[in-house]
Write an enzyme that holds these catalytic residues in place. Structure first.
Site, PDB file in Angstrom:
ATOM      1  N   TYR A   1      37.635  37.212  27.680  1.00 43.15           N
ATOM      2  CA  TYR A   1      37.792  38.127  28.803  1.00 43.15           C
ATOM      3  C   TYR A   1      39.236  38.513  29.086  1.00 43.15           C
ATOM      4  O   TYR A   1      39.522  39.200  30.068  1.00 43.15           O
ATOM      5  CB  TYR A   1      37.187  37.523  30.077  1.00 43.15           C
ATOM      6  CG  TYR A   1      37.642  36.112  30.373  1.00 43.15           C
ATOM      7  CD1 TYR A   1      38.973  35.822  30.646  1.00 43.15           C
ATOM      8  CD2 TYR A   1      36.738  35.057  30.372  1.00 43.15           C
ATOM      9  CE1 TYR A   1      39.396  34.543  30.923  1.00 43.15           C
ATOM     10  CE2 TYR A   1      37.144  33.758  30.652  1.00 43.15           C
ATOM     11  CZ  TYR A   1      38.470  33.506  30.929  1.00 43.15           C
ATOM     12  OH  TYR A   1      38.873  32.233  31.194  1.00 43.15           O
TER      13      TYR A   1
ATOM     14  N   ARG B   1      36.930  30.519  26.623  1.00 42.15           N
ATOM     15  CA  ARG B   1      38.319  30.090  26.405  1.00 42.15           C
ATOM     16  C   ARG B   1      38.394  29.202  25.155  1.00 42.15           C
ATOM     17  O   ARG B   1      38.172  27.996  25.231  1.00 42.15           O
ATOM     18  CB  ARG B   1      38.844  29.319  27.619  1.00 42.15           C
ATOM     19  CG  ARG B   1      38.884  30.122  28.901  1.00 42.15           C
ATOM     20  CD  ARG B   1      39.494  29.334  30.038  1.00 42.15           C
ATOM     21  NE  ARG B   1      40.880  28.992  29.789  1.00 42.15           N
ATOM     22  CZ  ARG B   1      41.916  29.805  29.996  1.00 42.15           C
ATOM     23  NH1 ARG B   1      41.723  31.032  30.438  1.00 42.15           N
ATOM     24  NH2 ARG B   1      43.145  29.413  29.747  1.00 42.15           N
TER      25      ARG B   1
ATOM     26  N   CYS C   1      46.959  38.731  47.268  1.00 44.34           N
ATOM     27  CA  CYS C   1      47.122  40.187  47.226  1.00 44.34           C
ATOM     28  C   CYS C   1      45.797  40.929  47.199  1.00 44.34           C
ATOM     29  O   CYS C   1      45.680  42.019  47.775  1.00 44.34           O
ATOM     30  CB  CYS C   1      47.967  40.583  46.015  1.00 44.34           C
ATOM     31  SG  CYS C   1      47.257  40.157  44.404  1.00 44.34           S
TER      32      CYS C   1
ATOM     33  N   ASP D   1      50.638  42.874  36.914  1.00 47.40           N
ATOM     34  CA  ASP D   1      50.343  42.602  35.508  1.00 47.40           C
ATOM     35  C   ASP D   1      48.984  43.151  35.085  1.00 47.40           C
ATOM     36  O   ASP D   1      48.649  43.144  33.903  1.00 47.40           O
ATOM     37  CB  ASP D   1      50.455  41.107  35.187  1.00 47.40           C
ATOM     38  CG  ASP D   1      49.366  40.266  35.818  1.00 47.40           C
ATOM     39  OD1 ASP D   1      48.883  40.624  36.903  1.00 47.40           O
ATOM     40  OD2 ASP D   1      49.012  39.235  35.226  1.00 47.40           O
TER      41      ASP D   1
ATOM     42  N   CYS E   1      34.445  52.123  52.439  1.00 45.01           N
ATOM     43  CA  CYS E   1      35.274  50.942  52.713  1.00 45.01           C
ATOM     44  C   CYS E   1      35.888  51.026  54.099  1.00 45.01           C
ATOM     45  O   CYS E   1      35.942  50.033  54.828  1.00 45.01           O
ATOM     46  CB  CYS E   1      36.381  50.818  51.659  1.00 45.01           C
ATOM     47  SG  CYS E   1      35.821  50.233  50.057  1.00 45.01           S
TER      48      CYS E   1
ATOM     49  N   CYS F   1      33.417  50.026  56.719  1.00 41.06           N
ATOM     50  CA  CYS F   1      32.743  48.739  56.527  1.00 41.06           C
ATOM     51  C   CYS F   1      33.100  47.742  57.623  1.00 41.06           C
ATOM     52  O   CYS F   1      34.257  47.649  58.052  1.00 41.06           O
ATOM     53  CB  CYS F   1      33.110  48.167  55.160  1.00 41.06           C
ATOM     54  SG  CYS F   1      32.373  46.551  54.825  1.00 41.06           S
TER      55      CYS F   1
END
Length: 402
Positions: free
Chosen positions: A40, A153, A273, A295, A336, A339
């Protein structure tokens, strides 16, 4: 405390706040290099977006420049360096000894903190000694018991990586390294929340846990990748863990999303975050000096600059970075904004907004989670407002259901 997410905000004022001079970085000294080949991993696919020649490692000149700029560009007495990857241990111990030497050279009166994320496969007693001597907090990536962990993994040769990761956890305990666990919640995790939580708590001894949902767009068609957890599965995963945590472990085991959700209910900023109102003031610094706002957004479109040409402080204050940070809120879809739980979620991570009508892929699962935990959050908020520890909820739950 709930906020009115439909309120019009002052763009210029927020831009000033978001450039006040305190920011964080995630450094990728070895870029996407890793000794594992996780099914993944979104980051392995980023290689074509990172322009570089030569070996994929931040050379000594660039390393020194990054450290100097990061320390000097901060209006803060405390600077946190987050070393990430790829797999940062591939750079070797001497590399990070040199990094700490550079930190001492430029720190002045500032307090320097280091954190380190690893898959644990190369950890030995020398690494442990280094972490302890330098008071480095380590994040260990481990997805659960062997059959769950190894499902996605594995080493590049498809061998199991579980034993190496588990051995790292044992070494951390034996030597006294302070660590937390980072666990992805993926297709194999679905329906196994309780088993994974108990494994992390009772077998690895983790007392600080992060759960990171795998929710990526499919590369072959609409919808999510085959490795992604379903929205409903994610919601159930969280509630299954929460039901154990709230009755037995509040105050003893710290689960990032639960702590953050409680903070949101109490009217405090999110500690992560993904649930914050805006994307954080964090920059990702690649091995070649390229800088990105996150990232998960390492591509030409989102590249902010390079520290060989601009300072980190200048890049941080750039309009392109500000626009990215604000876009989480300015790009919220109408559903959203309306909501009930927008105050706790804020649309979650923008990279997950690929469902119909730009809705967050995980929306149904998050709503299920918030609905489930609301009475408990309200009770813990009441305790906190009365200057009592939230952990007293455990006593209440032994008497009756809240």
């Amino acid at each position: 405390m709930r906020t009115d997410s439909t309120k019009i905000f002052d763009y210029e004022h927020l831009s000033e706040i978001l450039t006040e001079g305190i920011f964080s970085t995630m450094a990728k000294p070895v870029g996407r290099r890793c000794n594992l080949n996780c099914s993944y991993c979104y980051y392995l696919k980023k290689g074509k977006s990172i322009h570089s020649s030569g070996p994929e490692i931040m050379d000594e000149t660039m390393l020194e420049e990054y450290i100097r700029q990061y320390i000097n560009g901060q209006d803060s007495d405390s600077i946190t360096f987050c070393w990430h990857g790829g797999e940062p241990t591939l750079a070797g111990l001497d590399y990070f000894r040199k990094a700490l030497d550079f930190q001492k050279r430029y720190s002045g009166d500032k307090d320097i903190i280091n954190t380190f994320q690893t898959n644990g496969t190369l950890i030995d007693r020398q690494w442990c000694r280094f972490f302890i001597e330098n008071k480095i907090l380590v994040g260990l990536s481990i997805d659960g018991p062997a059959y769950i962990h190894d499902g996605n993994r594995r080493w590049s040769e498809s061998r199991s990586s579980f034993e190496a990761a588990y051995k790292a956890a044992q070494l951390f305990h034996e030597t006294g390294v302070e660590f937390n666990t980072l666990t992805t919640v993926n297709n194999i995790s679905e329906g196994k929340g309780e088993e994974i939580y108990l494994f992390l708590r009772d077998v690895t001894g983790s007392r600080f846990m992060q759960f990171l949902p795998v929710a990526d767009r499919s590369e072959t068609g609409p919808g999510a990748s085959e490795y992604s957890i379903s929205p409903e599965g994610y919601g159930k995963f969280l509630t299954d863990i929460f039901d154990i945590w709230v009755r037995h472990d509040v105050g003893d085991v710290f689960v990032q999303i639960f702590e953050t959700t409680l903070a949101q209910w109490c009217g405090y900023p999110a500690g992560v975050c993904t649930l914050g109102e805006y994307c954080t003031n964090a920059l990702t610094v690649e091995h070649n000096g390229d800088v990105y706002p996150c990232d998960h957004y390492v591509s030409d479109e989102f590249r902010l600059g390079n520290i060989a040409c601009q300072s980190l402080a200048e890049i941080f204050r750039s309009q392109k970075r500000i626009d990215f940070t604000l876009a989480k809120k300015t790009g919220l879809p109408d559903n959203c904004r309306k909501c009930t739980y927008s105050f706790a979620c804020h649309g979650e991570c923008p990279k997950h907004r690929f469902a119909e009508n730009s809705e967050n892929y995980l929306c149904k699962g998050l709503k299920h989670f918030f609905e489930h935990v609301e009475p408990y959050m309200l009770y813990m908020k009441k305790l906190i407002d009365s200057n009592l520890p939230a952990s007293l909820i455990k006593t209440e739950l032994t008497r009756h259901t809240i």
